[in-house]
Design an enzyme around this catalytic site. Structure first.
Site, PDB file in Angstrom:
ATOM      1  N   GLY A  11       7.336  11.450   1.739  1.00  0.00           N
ATOM      2  CA  GLY A  11       7.093   9.852   2.390  1.00  0.00           C
ATOM      3  C   GLY A  11       8.719   9.085   2.045  1.00  0.00           C
ATOM      4  O   GLY A  11       8.575   8.561   0.821  1.00  0.00           O
ATOM      5  N   ARG A  72       7.473  17.742   3.115  1.00  0.00           N
ATOM      6  CA  ARG A  72       7.183  17.723   2.440  1.00  0.00           C
ATOM      7  C   ARG A  72       6.446  19.465   1.592  1.00  0.00           C
ATOM      8  O   ARG A  72       6.622  19.641   3.093  1.00  0.00           O
ATOM      9  CB  ARG A  72       5.094  17.331   2.599  1.00  0.00           C
ATOM     10  CG  ARG A  72       5.390  15.381   3.202  1.00  0.00           C
ATOM     11  CD  ARG A  72       3.830  15.473   2.609  1.00  0.00           C
ATOM     12  NE  ARG A  72       4.285  13.643   3.192  1.00  0.00           N
ATOM     13  CZ  ARG A  72       4.077  13.408   2.842  1.00  0.00           C
ATOM     14  NH1 ARG A  72       4.232  12.649   0.555  1.00  0.00           N
ATOM     15  NH2 ARG A  72       4.531  11.372   3.089  1.00  0.00           N
ATOM     16  N   ASP A 103       4.469  10.743  -6.228  1.00  0.00           N
ATOM     17  CA  ASP A 103       3.881  12.036  -6.985  1.00  0.00           C
ATOM     18  C   ASP A 103       3.897  13.047  -6.909  1.00  0.00           C
ATOM     19  O   ASP A 103       3.766  14.048  -7.608  1.00  0.00           O
ATOM     20  CB  ASP A 103       2.435  12.089  -7.396  1.00  0.00           C
ATOM     21  CG  ASP A 103       1.374  11.618  -6.360  1.00  0.00           C
ATOM     22  OD1 ASP A 103       1.988  11.337  -5.398  1.00  0.00           O
ATOM     23  OD2 ASP A 103       0.569  11.504  -6.982  1.00  0.00           O
ATOM     24  N   THR A 125       8.790   5.768  -3.385  1.00  0.00           N
ATOM     25  CA  THR A 125       7.389   5.675  -2.760  1.00  0.00           C
ATOM     26  C   THR A 125       6.957   4.320  -2.087  1.00  0.00           C
ATOM     27  O   THR A 125       7.106   2.910  -2.955  1.00  0.00           O
ATOM     28  CB  THR A 125       6.092   6.159  -2.967  1.00  0.00           C
ATOM     29  OG1 THR A 125       5.290   5.895  -1.933  1.00  0.00           O
ATOM     30  CG2 THR A 125       6.279   6.093  -4.774  1.00  0.00           C
ATOM     31  N   ASP A 127       4.056   3.051  -2.453  1.00  0.00           N
ATOM     32  CA  ASP A 127       2.946   3.095  -2.462  1.00  0.00           C
ATOM     33  C   ASP A 127       2.441   2.516  -3.769  1.00  0.00           C
ATOM     34  O   ASP A 127       1.459   1.927  -3.879  1.00  0.00           O
ATOM     35  CB  ASP A 127       1.648   4.409  -2.762  1.00  0.00           C
ATOM     36  CG  ASP A 127       1.726   5.015  -0.628  1.00  0.00           C
ATOM     37  OD1 ASP A 127       1.789   4.082  -0.339  1.00  0.00           O
ATOM     38  OD2 ASP A 127       1.845   6.449  -0.880  1.00  0.00           O
ATOM     39  N   ASP A 129       1.583   3.547  -6.375  1.00  0.00           N
ATOM     40  CA  ASP A 129       0.837   3.948  -7.078  1.00  0.00           C
ATOM     41  C   ASP A 129       1.057   4.777  -8.218  1.00  0.00           C
ATOM     42  O   ASP A 129       0.208   5.675  -8.750  1.00  0.00           O
ATOM     43  CB  ASP A 129      -0.106   5.009  -5.839  1.00  0.00           C
ATOM     44  CG  ASP A 129       1.376   5.868  -5.244  1.00  0.00           C
ATOM     45  OD1 ASP A 129       2.465   6.102  -5.865  1.00  0.00           O
ATOM     46  OD2 ASP A 129       0.582   6.853  -4.672  1.00  0.00           O
ATOM     47  N   ARG A 171      -2.417   5.118   0.351  1.00  0.00           N
ATOM     48  CA  ARG A 171      -2.917   6.306   0.156  1.00  0.00           C
ATOM     49  C   ARG A 171      -3.719   5.601  -0.829  1.00  0.00           C
ATOM     50  O   ARG A 171      -4.847   4.965   0.001  1.00  0.00           O
ATOM     51  CB  ARG A 171      -1.697   7.207  -0.351  1.00  0.00           C
ATOM     52  CG  ARG A 171      -2.098   8.813  -0.123  1.00  0.00           C
ATOM     53  CD  ARG A 171      -1.266   9.787  -0.969  1.00  0.00           C
ATOM     54  NE  ARG A 171      -0.094  10.309  -0.097  1.00  0.00           N
ATOM     55  CZ  ARG A 171       0.207  10.795   0.159  1.00  0.00           C
ATOM     56  NH1 ARG A 171      -0.589  11.410   0.923  1.00  0.00           N
ATOM     57  NH2 ARG A 171       1.109  10.687   0.619  1.00  0.00           N
TER      58      ARG A 171
END
Ligand code: F6P
Length: 319
Positions: A11, A72, A103, A125, A127, A129, A171
């Site tokens: 992304g 992706r 990741d 990202t 996110d 995360d 996510r």
């Protein structure tokens, strides 16, 4: 090291362009050539690779998205695809690679590093995360977008006296909801890392209503999902009119904030420094405003947890 490659994968996130610009210009400043690999690992497999110059990355620092585009790529996960990727790097005489992504992209970078190809990962990202770094590139811009959305939705929420649920991305990680909720003064934050007591949440809404509060904003992380079911529960427990907004890809685009531009610039330059210093298989990030680098396998094995202090603060302030 004579030539380095750079790609963005997974992304996209605001700030990726600042990182690409920094990779290219730091490399050229140090006498290296740069190959831009388009559409992530997919473009690598297809040889969609072009030289980048100082002016190729002009006029991009303020733009969202990624000038190298992204994808992706499932094929790169297979042995055959991976070997083709390695062969392409050799064919284009690329000696080191900077991978900008989340990741999934880091898994590809780790595999290349394990196969002996010098690769450095930049955490790109929205996110937030990745556990080894305090912030990922794009998170700050996504938060800014979320906080602006909260402001707009609060206006109409107050006018109608409603409860508004805003589903945000991330996510499996609740950070966009959590930090967005705190910054936007939300009444509640629902994240996947912790069970939410719905009775307690509804009591907060009812208490607010009783003292004359006109709106209630609830931030719901996509990792929890089911926003319409949550809306039904709140409606039946509070009698409120409850609306849902899933703000989706709005959060992924837009002009990067100064913080993301600065972070992208610092990470991009640092990644090139790492390659020049002969380092490989490192994930770089930021901690306490200091650039850090750790083994990419270790970075991937670390489990991200939510910030309990921030969660508690958001809860107390929404009393
Ligand atoms: O990882 C960034 C992210 O925007 C997540 O928040 C979201 O779950 C996912 O990507 C959406 O991916 P796609 O662009 O493939 O729909």
């Amino acid at each position: 090291m004579k030539k380095i490659g750079v790609l963005t994968s997974g992304g996209d996130s605001p700030g990726m362009n600042a990182a690409i610009r920094a990779v290219v210009r730091t490399a050229i400043y140090n006498g290296l050539e740069v190959a831009g690999i388009y559409r992530g690992y997919q473009g690598l497999l297809e040889g969609d690779i072009e030289p980048l110059t100082v002016s190729s990355v002009g006029d991009i620092i303020h733009r969202g998205g990624t000038m190298l585009r992204t994808a992706r790529c499932l094929e790169f996960k297979e042995e055959e695809g991976f070997q083709r990727g390695l062969a392409m790097l050799k064919m284009f005489k690329i000696d080191g690679l900077v991978v900008i992504g989340g990741d999934g992209s880091f898994n590809g970078a780790k595999r290349l590093a394990d196969a002996g190809f010098p690769t450095i990962g930049i955490p790109g990202t929205i996110d937030n995360d990745l556990a080894y770094t305090e912030f990922t590139l794009g998170f700050d811009t996504a938060l800014t977008t979320v906080v602006n959305a909260i402001g707009n939705i609060r206006d109409t929420s107050s006018s109608h006296g409603r409860v508004n649920i805003i589903e945000v991305m991330g996510r499996h990680c609740g950070d966009i909801a959590l930090y967005g909720g705190l910054a936007g003064g939300a009444e509640a934050v629902i994240i996947p890392e912790i069970d939410t007591d719905m009775d307690d949440l509804c009591q907060t809404i009812l208490r607010g209503k009783k003292r004359g509060k006109l709106h209630s904003i609830i931030l719901l992380a996509e990792g929890v999902g089911k926003p319409y079911e949550v809306a039904e529960q709140i409606k039946s427990k509070t009698g409120s009119d409850v609306k849902v907004s899933v703000i989706g890809y709005l959060q992924r685009g837009g002009t990067p904030t100064p913080s993301d531009r600065i972070l992208g610039s610092r990470l991009g330059a640092y990644a090139v420094d790492q390659l020049i210093a002969g380092k490989a298989g490192r994930a770089i990030g930021i901690k306490g405003n200091q650039l850090v680098d750790i083994d990419i396998s270790e970075a991937l094995s670390m489990k991200k947890d939510y910030d309990k202090e921030i969660y508690e603060l958001a809860r107390i302030l929404a009393i």
